[in-house]
Scaffold this active site. Structure first.
Site, short mmCIF file in Angstrom:
data_model
loop_
_atom_site.label_atom_id
_atom_site.label_comp_id
_atom_site.label_asym_id
_atom_site.label_seq_id
_atom_site.Cartn_x
_atom_site.Cartn_y
_atom_site.Cartn_z
CE LYS A 1 -3.99 -1.80 2.81
NZ LYS A 1 -4.82 -1.71 1.92
NE ARG B 1 -11.32 -10.09 -1.02
CZ ARG B 1 -11.15 -9.71 -2.37
NH1 ARG B 1 -11.59 -10.21 -3.65
NH2 ARG B 1 -11.25 -8.05 -1.89
N1 BES Z 1 -8.37 -3.79 4.62
C1 BES Z 1 -8.59 -3.17 3.40
C2 BES Z 1 -9.22 -2.36 3.18
C3 BES Z 1 -9.83 -1.17 3.49
C4 BES Z 1 -9.47 0.11 2.79
C5 BES Z 1 -10.51 -1.36 5.20
C6 BES Z 1 -9.63 1.08 3.43
C7 BES Z 1 -10.37 0.01 5.81
C8 BES Z 1 -10.82 0.49 4.86
C9 BES Z 1 -8.17 -4.75 2.54
O1 BES Z 1 -7.52 -5.46 3.00
C10 BES Z 1 -7.39 -4.34 1.37
O2 BES Z 1 -6.93 -3.55 0.71
N2 BES Z 1 -8.60 -4.38 0.06
C11 BES Z 1 -8.05 -3.71 -1.40
C12 BES Z 1 -8.92 -5.10 -2.25
C13 BES Z 1 -8.28 -4.89 -3.75
C14 BES Z 1 -6.48 -5.54 -3.46
C15 BES Z 1 -8.95 -5.41 -4.46
C16 BES Z 1 -8.79 -2.24 -1.59
O3 BES Z 1 -10.34 -2.40 -1.11
O4 BES Z 1 -8.19 -1.79 -2.01
MN MN Z 2 -5.45 -4.73 2.31
#
Ligand code: BES
Ligand code: MN
Ligand code: ZN
Length: 478
Positions: free
Chosen positions: A258, A332
């Protein structure tokens, strides 16, 4: 915090005297005697309308036996209105560092429960990492005036708030202190005559076929945990259900790293597990009549020489295989193993999972609404109503089977991301692959409401305990 239900009258000593009013014409005679008409006039000049949860305050000086006198709007006087009013009083007391509050509100037993829950939710602060001198008093004594409730109602309100506030503490705690092992320890600390807690380490997780938790956790020096708690009610259980949480104690994204800004608050990524632990902690005090299983997978999603990789194919607890296309879609993978395990619990009829799963859910619904998915309409309606009763908002989303095409794998059965669109839905569809066909199931994506970037109503910024009120309202109804 101690409560006094027996005292009457507004003008007894307290740090804060908070008086619920439904309109400017509703100012009690006791106050009018002290201030005359000038109180209503002053509040009106400041645009105080008595809308539920609105406030107006003035220093007590020598006029009332309190440092602060506040008016809190009670609107129409519904349970939700009283919740907002009491929450506003609780958070005002928090801001002023008040140790005692005298709170006058109208209503019956349900209003009393909501008021107590909201005072304690509003009074919550997370300042244990601050210098001692900068920490404010928490409320110690609350006198409730006008509410027609009992000691038992107060105890229920307190249990609801302490479950929620425990979840907030866990979310707010830095990942350096809240990591898989310590999160599992917190759960283990809840063990009692009514609660068993089983904690698995990395070896047991791996040999049990939980390839998702293993893969996500392997990049970190902090090893993953799997936790299974069981609450046993007094007497024959009226139902048997399971709540499941995503416990990613820090989500750096893994190799699909990230950016810094997106990572800053990713200690919140165990908000689902925190909700499970918070809810489980309140069951005994609430006298819940169902047998309740609480499950979470805890792992850190980190970047290292041992991180799981793009293109890896994971075999999950139920034998299904998943291609990794993005290591940041890790929640997931953790939940998949938990849901498969939960589906093997024979007596369980209903499973609810909670997860800070997708940014897409936040794009769709903002930070007020939890995205609600369910494989049965009736259960969706039940949970949505429970959320409303508990003071939360869940919004129904479609488990659209057409979109399964988007997560079809090439070398494994499923891939862990869909396309650009409908990301919260494809995540929910992914999870459905791991839920037993005989189970009634709901998935709550709490990515928006679990963690606030700015204060909202009586909630401070940071962890909110999202999911706890709705879960507990549902469980109280079983
Ligand atoms: N933990 C994040 C989702 C999240 C985003 C929680 C903002 C709280 C606030 C999750 O693990 C994630 O990174 N999801 C990705 C999925 C994508 C790679 C398909 C996302 O939402 O960008
Ligand atoms: Mn994530
Ligand atoms: Zn995550």
């Amino acid at each position: 915090m101690t409560y006094d239900l027996s005292s009457t009258g507004l003008l007894s000593p307290a740090n804060v005297i908070a008086v619920g009013v439904s309109s400017l014409d509703d100012i009690p005679a006791e106050l009018a005697d002290v201030f005359g008409g000038s109180l209503a006039e002053a509040a009106g000049d400041d645009k105080f309308t008595a809308k539920a949860g609105s406030t107006w305050s003035v220093r007590g000086l020598d006029r009332v036996p309190a440092t602060w006198l506040m008016l809190v709007g009670t609107g129409e006087g519904s349970v939700e209105d009283i919740r907002l009013a009491a929450g506003a009083a609780g958070s005002f007391a928090r801001d002023k560092g008040a140790a005692s509050l005298r709170l006058s509100l109208p209503g019956g037993p349900a209003h009393t429960v909501a008021a107590v829950e909201a005072v304690e939710t509003g009074n919550y602060r997370f300042d244990r990492y601050m210098a001692e001198a900068d920490r404010k008093n928490a409320l110690e004594a609350v006198a409730l005036v006008g509410l027609d409730g009992t000691e038992a109602d107060i105890a229920i309100g307190q249990a609801l708030a302490s479950g929620r506030n425990l979840a907030r503490d866990l979310v707010n705690g830095p990942a350096a202190d809240v990591y898989p092992e310590s999160l599992a320890d917190t759960a283990a600390g809840l063990a009692s005559d009514r609660m068993t807690v089983e904690v698995w380490g990395e070896d047991r997780i791996e040999t049990s076929g939980m390839g998702g938790i293993t893969a996500v956790g392997q990049g970190s020096d902090r090893k993953p945990r799997f936790v299974h708690m069981v609450y046993e009610p007094e007497g024959e259980p009226t139902a048997e259900v399971c709540i499941v949480g995503k416990g990613v104690t820090f989500d750096a994204g893994g190799l699909s790293l990230k950016p810094s800004t997106g990572m800053l608050t990713m200690r919140c990524d165990m908000g689902g597990a925190a909700a499970v632990v918070g809810a489980m902690s309140a069951l005994e005090s609430l006298g819940i009549k169902a047998r309740v299983h609480g499950i979470f997978g805890a792992a850190e999603n980190m970047l290292s020489g041992n991180s799981y990789k793009l293109g890896d194919i994971i075999t999950h607890h139920n034998g299904k295989t998943v291609e990794v296309h993005n290591t940041d879609a890790e929640g997931r993978l953790v939940l998949a193993d938990c849901l498969s395990y939960a589906s093997n619990l024979d007596g369980v009829t209903h499973i609810v999972d909670l997860a800070t799963l997708t940014g897409a859910a936040v794009v769709a619904l903002g930070d007020h609404y939890t995205a609600l998915y369910a494989n049965e309409q009736e259960f969706s309606d039940t949970l949505r109503q429970a959320a409303t009763d508990g003071g939360e908002a869940y919004w129904p989303m479609p488990l659209e089977p057409l979109y399964n095409e988007l997560i079809k794998g090439t070398w494994g059965e499923i891939k862990n991301i869909g396309g650009r669109w409908g990301g919260s839905i494809t995540a929910a569809l992914f999870l459905q692959n791991f839920v037993g066909e005989d189970k009634i199931w709901s998935h709550l994506d709490i990515a928006g409401p679990a963690f606030l970037d700015k204060p909202e109503r009586h909630l401070t910024k940071g962890g909110t305990g999202a999911g706890v009120p709705g879960l507990l309202a549902w469980l109280r109804g079983l």
